[in-house]
Design a protein around this motif. Sequence first.
Motif, PDB file in Angstrom:
ATOM      1  N   LEU A  50       0.811  -1.217   0.000  1.00 29.53           N
ATOM      2  CA  LEU A  50       0.000   0.000   0.000  1.00 29.53           C
ATOM      3  C   LEU A  50       0.846   1.269   0.000  1.00 29.53           C
ATOM      4  N   SER A  51       1.767   1.344   0.943  1.00 29.10           N
ATOM      5  CA  SER A  51       2.513   2.594   1.063  1.00 29.10           C
ATOM      6  C   SER A  51       3.835   2.401   1.787  1.00 29.10           C
ATOM      7  N   PHE A  52       4.750   3.302   1.481  1.00 26.85           N
ATOM      8  CA  PHE A  52       6.052   3.347   2.131  1.00 26.85           C
ATOM      9  C   PHE A  52       5.882   4.055   3.466  1.00 26.85           C
ATOM     10  N   VAL A  53       6.375   3.447   4.537  1.00 27.10           N
ATOM     11  CA  VAL A  53       6.226   4.014   5.877  1.00 27.10           C
ATOM     12  C   VAL A  53       7.476   4.784   6.279  1.00 27.10           C
ATOM     13  N   GLY A  54       8.641   4.228   5.950  1.00 29.12           N
ATOM     14  CA  GLY A  54       9.880   4.894   6.314  1.00 29.12           C
ATOM     15  C   GLY A  54      11.064   3.950   6.254  1.00 29.12           C
ATOM     16  N   VAL A  55      12.167   4.390   6.827  1.00 32.19           N
ATOM     17  CA  VAL A  55      13.397   3.604   6.841  1.00 32.19           C
ATOM     18  C   VAL A  55      13.810   3.373   8.290  1.00 32.19           C
ATOM     19  N   VAL A  56      14.118   2.120   8.599  1.00 31.69           N
ATOM     20  CA  VAL A  56      14.622   1.758   9.920  1.00 31.69           C
ATOM     21  C   VAL A  56      15.912   0.974   9.694  1.00 31.69           C
ATOM     22  N   LYS A  57      17.019   1.498  10.217  1.00 35.34           N
ATOM     23  CA  LYS A  57      18.333   0.860  10.062  1.00 35.34           C
ATOM     24  C   LYS A  57      18.631   0.551   8.599  1.00 35.34           C
ATOM     25  N   LYS A  58      18.396   1.517   7.726  1.00 29.18           N
ATOM     26  CA  LYS A  58      18.676   1.434   6.280  1.00 29.18           C
ATOM     27  C   LYS A  58      17.793   0.428   5.538  1.00 29.18           C
ATOM     28  N   VAL A  59      16.657   0.046   6.153  1.00 28.74           N
ATOM     29  CA  VAL A  59      15.734  -0.916   5.549  1.00 28.74           C
ATOM     30  C   VAL A  59      14.396  -0.236   5.317  1.00 28.74           C
ATOM     31  N   GLY A  60      13.855  -0.380   4.102  1.00 25.24           N
ATOM     32  CA  GLY A  60      12.546   0.180   3.787  1.00 25.24           C
ATOM     33  C   GLY A  60      11.445  -0.583   4.499  1.00 25.24           C
ATOM     34  N   ILE A  61      10.491   0.141   5.048  1.00 20.10           N
ATOM     35  CA  ILE A  61       9.366  -0.454   5.779  1.00 20.10           C
ATOM     36  C   ILE A  61       8.070  -0.075   5.060  1.00 20.10           C
ATOM     37  N   TRP A  62       7.186  -1.059   4.891  1.00 17.31           N
ATOM     38  CA  TRP A  62       5.986  -0.893   4.082  1.00 17.31           C
ATOM     39  C   TRP A  62       4.729  -1.363   4.804  1.00 17.31           C
ATOM     40  N   GLU A  63       3.602  -0.763   4.406  1.00 17.37           N
ATOM     41  CA  GLU A  63       2.284  -1.221   4.863  1.00 17.37           C
ATOM     42  C   GLU A  63       1.679  -2.018   3.713  1.00 17.37           C
ATOM     43  N   CYS A  64       1.094  -3.174   4.046  1.00 19.06           N
ATOM     44  CA  CYS A  64       0.544  -4.056   3.018  1.00 19.06           C
ATOM     45  C   CYS A  64      -0.904  -4.439   3.328  1.00 19.06           C
ATOM     46  N   LYS A  65      -1.597  -4.832   2.266  1.00 18.50           N
ATOM     47  CA  LYS A  65      -2.978  -5.293   2.404  1.00 18.50           C
ATOM     48  C   LYS A  65      -3.085  -6.677   1.766  1.00 18.50           C
ATOM     49  N   CYS A  66      -3.801  -7.567   2.429  1.00 16.25           N
ATOM     50  CA  CYS A  66      -3.994  -8.938   1.967  1.00 16.25           C
ATOM     51  C   CYS A  66      -5.181  -9.007   1.000  1.00 16.25           C
ATOM     52  N   ASP A  67      -5.185 -10.026   0.152  1.00 12.75           N
ATOM     53  CA  ASP A  67      -6.297 -10.232  -0.783  1.00 12.75           C
ATOM     54  C   ASP A  67      -7.632 -10.428  -0.072  1.00 12.75           C
ATOM     55  N   CYS A  68      -7.595 -10.898   1.178  1.00 14.02           N
ATOM     56  CA  CYS A  68      -8.840 -11.115   1.925  1.00 14.02           C
ATOM     57  C   CYS A  68      -9.455  -9.790   2.383  1.00 14.02           C
ATOM     58  N   GLY A  69      -8.697  -8.687   2.204  1.00 17.28           N
ATOM     59  CA  GLY A  69      -9.218  -7.373   2.561  1.00 17.28           C
ATOM     60  C   GLY A  69      -8.613  -6.774   3.814  1.00 17.28           C
ATOM     61  N   LYS A  70      -7.882  -7.569   4.566  1.00 20.01           N
ATOM     62  CA  LYS A  70      -7.305  -7.100   5.831  1.00 20.01           C
ATOM     63  C   LYS A  70      -5.973  -6.380   5.588  1.00 20.01           C
ATOM     64  N   THR A  71      -5.830  -5.210   6.219  1.00 18.14           N
ATOM     65  CA  THR A  71      -4.544  -4.511   6.209  1.00 18.14           C
ATOM     66  C   THR A  71      -3.713  -5.099   7.335  1.00 18.14           C
ATOM     67  N   LEU A  72      -2.492  -5.501   7.032  1.00 21.80           N
ATOM     68  CA  LEU A  72      -1.647  -6.135   8.024  1.00 21.80           C
ATOM     69  C   LEU A  72      -1.382  -5.206   9.193  1.00 21.80           C
ATOM     70  N   SER A  73      -1.464  -5.754  10.401  1.00 19.86           N
ATOM     71  CA  SER A  73      -1.236  -4.950  11.595  1.00 19.86           C
ATOM     72  C   SER A  73       0.254  -4.690  11.803  1.00 19.86           C
ATOM     73  N   ASN A  74       1.095  -5.586  11.273  1.00 19.26           N
ATOM     74  CA  ASN A  74       2.539  -5.373  11.380  1.00 19.26           C
ATOM     75  C   ASN A  74       3.092  -4.866  10.049  1.00 19.26           C
ATOM     76  N   LEU A  75       4.096  -4.025  10.120  1.00 18.53           N
ATOM     77  CA  LEU A  75       4.735  -3.488   8.932  1.00 18.53           C
ATOM     78  C   LEU A  75       5.817  -4.460   8.484  1.00 18.53           C
ATOM     79  N   LEU A  76       6.070  -4.500   7.170  1.00 21.66           N
ATOM     80  CA  LEU A  76       7.035  -5.440   6.623  1.00 21.66           C
ATOM     81  C   LEU A  76       8.197  -4.715   5.965  1.00 21.66           C
ATOM     82  N   SER A  77       9.365  -5.347   6.004  1.00 27.49           N
ATOM     83  CA  SER A  77      10.528  -4.785   5.334  1.00 27.49           C
ATOM     84  C   SER A  77      10.482  -5.148   3.849  1.00 27.49           C
ATOM     85  N   THR A  78      11.250  -4.423   3.057  1.00 21.57           N
ATOM     86  CA  THR A  78      11.334  -4.709   1.620  1.00 21.57           C
ATOM     87  C   THR A  78      11.735  -6.160   1.412  1.00 21.57           C
ATOM     88  N   ASN A  79      12.725  -6.624   2.152  1.00 15.18           N
ATOM     89  CA  ASN A  79      13.219  -7.988   2.024  1.00 15.18           C
ATOM     90  C   ASN A  79      12.144  -9.020   2.356  1.00 15.18           C
TER      91      ASN A  79
END
Length: 86
Positions: free
Chosen positions: A18-47
């Motif tokens: 969905l969107s870029f949240v920021g950088v933590v320790k040189k790692v991109g952090i993102w917000e994601c949404k699942c096909d079931c419609g739920k937005t993930l409660s935890n943020l995920l790294s690019t990796n």
Amino acid sequence: SRLIQNIEGKRFGNLTVLSFVGVVKKVGIWECKCDCGKTLSNLLSTNQIIKQKSKSCGCLMIDQVKKSKLQLWQRAIHAVLAWTKS
């Protein structure tokens, strides 16, 4: 400095970034949404996203457990029917 790969709007497994949240320790952090419609409660790294270490919000695992239980019941019913016919 290393650039963060822009993956906004792309799909990985059942997740859409969905969107870029920021950088933590040189790692991109993102917000994601699942096909079931739920937005993930935890943020995920690019990796985590690109290597598909997270493929859904957890709904895939729940579906797999339900499918396994259904298959187990089907085998049990089949065995009982076969036993009662003999």
